[in-house]
Design a protein around this motif. Structure first.
Motif, PDB file in Angstrom:
ATOM      1  N   VAL A 245     -88.569 -40.742  69.592  1.00 24.33           N
ATOM      2  CA  VAL A 245     -89.191 -39.631  68.875  1.00 24.33           C
ATOM      3  C   VAL A 245     -90.715 -39.799  68.936  1.00 24.33           C
ATOM      4  O   VAL A 245     -91.231 -40.775  69.481  1.00 24.33           O
ATOM      5  CB  VAL A 245     -88.711 -39.595  67.403  1.00 24.33           C
ATOM      6  N   GLU A 246     -91.440 -38.837  68.381  1.00 16.47           N
ATOM      7  CA  GLU A 246     -92.896 -38.920  68.328  1.00 16.47           C
ATOM      8  C   GLU A 246     -93.329 -40.064  67.418  1.00 16.47           C
ATOM      9  O   GLU A 246     -92.781 -40.260  66.330  1.00 16.47           O
ATOM     10  CB  GLU A 246     -93.478 -37.608  67.797  1.00 16.47           C
ATOM     11  N   GLY A 247     -94.346 -40.813  67.865  1.00 15.12           N
ATOM     12  CA  GLY A 247     -94.878 -41.894  67.058  1.00 15.12           C
ATOM     13  C   GLY A 247     -95.956 -41.398  66.108  1.00 15.12           C
ATOM     14  O   GLY A 247     -96.120 -40.191  65.883  1.00 15.12           O
ATOM     15  N   GLU A 248     -96.726 -42.324  65.572  1.00 14.74           N
ATOM     16  CA  GLU A 248     -97.747 -41.971  64.588  1.00 14.74           C
ATOM     17  C   GLU A 248     -98.947 -41.272  65.217  1.00 14.74           C
ATOM     18  O   GLU A 248     -99.668 -40.547  64.536  1.00 14.74           O
ATOM     19  CB  GLU A 248     -98.218 -43.231  63.850  1.00 14.74           C
ATOM     20  N   TYR A 249     -99.185 -41.495  66.508  1.00 15.28           N
ATOM     21  CA  TYR A 249    -100.356 -40.924  67.176  1.00 15.28           C
ATOM     22  C   TYR A 249     -99.924 -39.960  68.272  1.00 15.28           C
ATOM     23  O   TYR A 249     -98.810 -40.035  68.799  1.00 15.28           O
ATOM     24  CB  TYR A 249    -101.237 -42.041  67.758  1.00 15.28           C
ATOM     25  N   TYR A 250    -100.836 -39.067  68.609  1.00 13.91           N
ATOM     26  CA  TYR A 250    -100.576 -38.042  69.614  1.00 13.91           C
ATOM     27  C   TYR A 250    -100.177 -38.701  70.937  1.00 13.91           C
ATOM     28  O   TYR A 250    -100.868 -39.583  71.450  1.00 13.91           O
ATOM     29  CB  TYR A 250    -101.833 -37.202  69.809  1.00 13.91           C
ATOM     30  N   GLY A 251     -99.011 -38.268  71.465  1.00 14.51           N
ATOM     31  CA  GLY A 251     -98.537 -38.795  72.735  1.00 14.51           C
ATOM     32  C   GLY A 251     -97.865 -40.140  72.650  1.00 14.51           C
ATOM     33  O   GLY A 251     -97.392 -40.657  73.668  1.00 14.51           O
TER      34      GLY A 251
END
Length: 517
Positions: A463-469
């Protein structure tokens, strides 16, 4: 009558005696008023003499009334003399010094040349009278005896090439001449460059006699200056001489140090260390990948910058894009000559680890590297987990701390990839754990319960992490024995050119527990 006769006889006798003594006759020089006398028609000598020079004083003398065709009258010659005239005293003086003093016969032709040598070394400096006397006749002229000049070292010539390549040696030879009269020694210094870029040689002492010359040579090894003209300066205690030698710099910018202006107003944290690390990479790797040296000097004025690093979102970057394209950065590509300034843009939302790699990538473009150039991992058009060296991994637990067995399982999976030689887009793989998502390229989250991947729990997903990308590999409600397999199965499609069967969903429970073996 008797007295008169006696007187007449005495007078005649006196006349005879006087005639026998040479006291009569109009062509004699015995003192009668009609005797010829000398006159000095000219005195020739230099107007000045150096302190150690010698010169000839020459005077022309004539006796009026004597024949002028009776032969020469040179001093010391064999011309015939006038036997009816007494010898004359001839003298030449320079100041208080007597140069010539002798008696000479009067030449039959009535002309005489008087010569003498004057030695300036025997005279004090200043104006000195040269006096010539022949009999009662005198004539003079003034000569200036120059004072001995102190040793004066002039640089008469500087030999050096018109240009020198960056990193090459520069040979310089200076010819130093003592234009003074006296011997002396002086320190000669040879310098190349100016200001803080100056290279100064060790001083050397040169000893020279008056009028002598010598060469002083030096080699400036490994010249590393920015492109342009620099002076070669040769200095003595008296004189300075210089000539320009150009440095041919291999950088398209014509210099080593580039002014870098950083516009970080859009970043919500201090990223100065990230910028320093990225520019430091190129400063260490410049010769290897660029073929020319580069250093970055951060400046406060954008107008003084060679490169502007701006943090801002990048919507497009001049390449074919799809709806799923996400840009971490974009930059001007240096072709032939740089524009002023060159600009690189980096998205401020990415993690520090991704930001470091992106800045390196975009600075590669402003330094002339295209996609696919070495270093291939960093200059790849697409940033993936496989392109990072080393991959920075943040392992965390959704609640509490990660247990030792879970950490060992994750490490075993990452070591598996480090041991393979078929990493996609890279020739090797390395990894390391970091303390937070900000420092990471990827997160791995262990959640003992979890329902992000599946509503009923159990399994893994990305899934998406804490930062963009940034990606977050979630491990939810898994037995510790299969953690390594789930990490491997999640990363294999990104890291490997081809996913092995044991890391596909077809692998059985027993295979998953045993992996990686």
């Amino acid at each position: 009558m008797r007295d008169s006769t006696v007187t007449a006889v005495v007078a005649v006798g006196l006349l005879v005696v006087l005639a026998g003594c040479g006291g009569l006759g109009g062509d004699t020089a015995g003192g009668l008023s009609g005797a010829p006398s000398p006159s000095i028609e000219s005195v020739d000598a230099p107007e000045s003499l150096g302190h150690d020079e010698r010169a000839t004083v020459e005077a022309s003398v004539r006796w009026e009334g004597l024949a002028s065709d009776g032969g020469g009258g040179e001093s010391g010659g064999s011309a015939s003399s006038n036997a009816t005239l007494d010898p004359v005293r001839v003298a030449v003086r320079a100041g208080d010094a007597t140069l010539l003093s002798e008696n000479r016969s009067v030449p039959a032709n009535g002309t005489m040349t008087v010569t003498a040598t004057v030695d300036a070394a025997a005279l004090d400096p200043g104006e000195r009278e040269l006096a010539v006397s022949v009999g009662e006749a005198t004539a003079s002229r003034t000569v200036v005896v120059k004072e001995a000049r102190a040793a004066t070292f002039a640089v008469s010539e500087v030999e050096a090439p018109e240009s020198v390549g960056y990193g090459d040696d520069l040979a310089v030879t200076a010819t130093v001449t003592n234009v003074g009269d006296l011997a002396g020694n002086q320190t000669v210094r040879i310098r190349y460059g100016s200001g803080t870029s100056a290279n100064v040689t060790d001083a050397r002492t040169v000893a020279l006699d008056g009028g002598a010359e010598a060469e002083a040579s030096v080699t400036f090894a490994d010249v590393r200056l920015d492109g342009g003209d620099y002076p070669v300066v040769v200095t003595t205690a008296n004189r300075t001489r210089e000539r320009a030698v150009s440095v041919v710099h291999p950088s398209p910018y014509g210099k080593t140090t580039l002014g870098l202006y950083v516009d970080d107003a859009a970043v919500d944290r201090n990223v100065s260390d990230v910028v320093v690390a990225a520019t430091g990479y190129w400063e260490r790797s410049d010769e290897r990948y660029l073929g020319y040296p580069v250093e970055y000097d951060r400046v406060d004025d954008e107008e003084r910058a060679d490169v502007v690093l701006r943090f801002d979102r990048v919507e497009r970057c001049g390449v074919e894009e799809t709806n799923e394209t996400r840009y971490f950065g974009c930059a001007d590509l240096l072709v032939d000559e740089p524009r002023t300034p060159m600009t690189a843009t980096v998205d401020p939302r990415i993690s520090d680890a991704e930001m470091n790699a992106t800045i390196i990538h975009e600075l590669g473009h402003v330094q002339g590297l295209e996609h696919g150039a070495e270093p291939a991992g960093l200059m790849n058009a697409t940033s993936t987990l496989a392109t990072h060296r080393a991959l920075k991994v943040h392992l965390r637990a959704d609640e509490g701390a990660v247990t030792g067995p879970v950490e060992d399982e994750v490490a075993a999976a990452l070591d598996y990839f480090a041991g393979r030689d078929d990493i996609a887009g890279n020739d090797r793989f390395a990894w390391e754990f970091v303390d937070g998502a900000r420092e990471a390229h990827v997160q791995i989250t262990y959640d003992e319960r979890g329902d992000v991947c599946f509503a009923d729990g159990g399994g893994s997903c990305t899934v998406e992490g804490e930062y963009y990308g940034q990606e977050d590999v979630r491990l939810e409600a898994l037995d510790e024995e299969v953690v390594a397999w789930h990490v491997g199965a999640s990363l294999a499609p990104v890291l490997l050119e081809e996913v092995p069967p044991e890391l596909t969903g077809d692998a059985e429970r027993r295979e998953r527990e045993a992996w990686p073996g």
